[in-house]
Every structure is written in C-alpha cells, then in structure tokens.
Design a protein around this motif. Sequence first.
Motif: not given
Lengths: 115, 114
Positions: A70-74
């Motif tokens: 997702t864009t939010e999580d890394f």
Amino acid sequence: NAGVTQTPKFRILKIGQSMTLQCTQDMNHNYMYWYRQDPGMGLKLIYYSVGAGITDKGEVPNGYNVSRSTTEDFPLRLELAAPSQTSVYFCASSRYQASAKGEQYFGPGTRLTVT
Amino acid sequence: AQTVTQSQPEMSVQEAETVTLSCTYDTSESDYYLFWYKQPPSRQMILVIRQEAYKQQNATENRFSVNFQKAAKSFSLKISDSQLGDAAMYFCAFTMNRDDKIIFGKGTRLHILP
C-alpha cells in the motif's frame, strides 16, 4: 496528521529470531525509505520504495526484506537476526523524488538490540 | 561513487555565538542538491536547509545559512546567535538530480554552552 509512525520504539531480539519493523505514513507520499544508524555513524540506506509494489535495494540490504503493498505502509523484515543488526532504524517518506524537493520526513526510530 | 565527509565529530559553541559546521563532498556530477539535517536528542530528523547546486546564491533560513563553494565541493553550515535548542547532531547530505536517494555524512554533534 501523524506523519511517519514506527513501531515498536524499542526491541531486544535473540540471535536467529525474526521480526518486522512497522512503518506507516499518512501524508500520501510515494517515496518511502528505511535507514539504519549505527553509533557515531550517519544514516545508511537499507531499502527504498518509489511507490506501491515497487522496492529497491539501498546501500546495506543484506539480512533485510521489504514489501510495499500500500502507499501508507512499508514494513522492514529482519530474518535470522544477528548482532551486527543492532542499530537504530529510521523510516522516512517524501512526496517527491529526493532530488526534486529533498525533504524527507522521518519517523521517531526503532532501537533494536540483538543479543 | 558520491561521498559526503564531515570532518568534525563534535563541536561546542557558547550560547549567542556563531558556529560553522564543515562538510565536503565528492561527485563528478554537476547537477545535484545538498542538505543539512538536524537530529535532536528526540532522534527525529529535521531538514534545516537546502541548496541547489545550480544556484550561486547561498541558501539562508533565519539564523541558518550555508557557504556553498561548488568548485571546492564544500558546503558549510553557519548558525548565528546559537540557542540551547540548537544542540543536536547535524548531518550533511547529498543527492543527484533525478535520483531517488539521499547520501548522508557521519554527522557533527553540536554542544551549546550556556
């Protein structure tokens, strides 16, 4: 707007254990980074991502894995922890490519000790 | 490969005085960007100032200014009227145009003496 959040703040691992360091940003940034900071040293790039589904190795990727679904999580995964991975880990994000604007927003860091 | 060197591991300055932190870098590129980041005891990294290599004018941000010498590949940070809140690690950093990554120096720890 929490910015970049990292969990946990502190962790002690035994040699050979595995764990995942979580990183989340709520700024809708495309670019995300994982750094490690050893005592008395600067930040070294482990992995980075230019968008969901895209990751690339940095300067010191060995012993780590990442994903960006997702864009939010890394999240940063440590497999088979070793004492050499004792460090402070920082997650960062930026809206633009490093060279375009340069400003990376950093999380508060995770202090990891492997014994 | 690009490198960033900060030759002063630690520095001290009296409150209200001026201090200059040194940074040199090595690159064969002509189009790049330089930064100074501050890391206070809270460990949060904060961008202090940014300089585009194509600009001849030195960047300034309130009490913070840089001396950018492109030919000498030098990028020093001057802090005027030092305050207790300026105590921190300061990192010099570099990135090339169209690059996704920033390269950081090892840092200079700045102490402010009351």
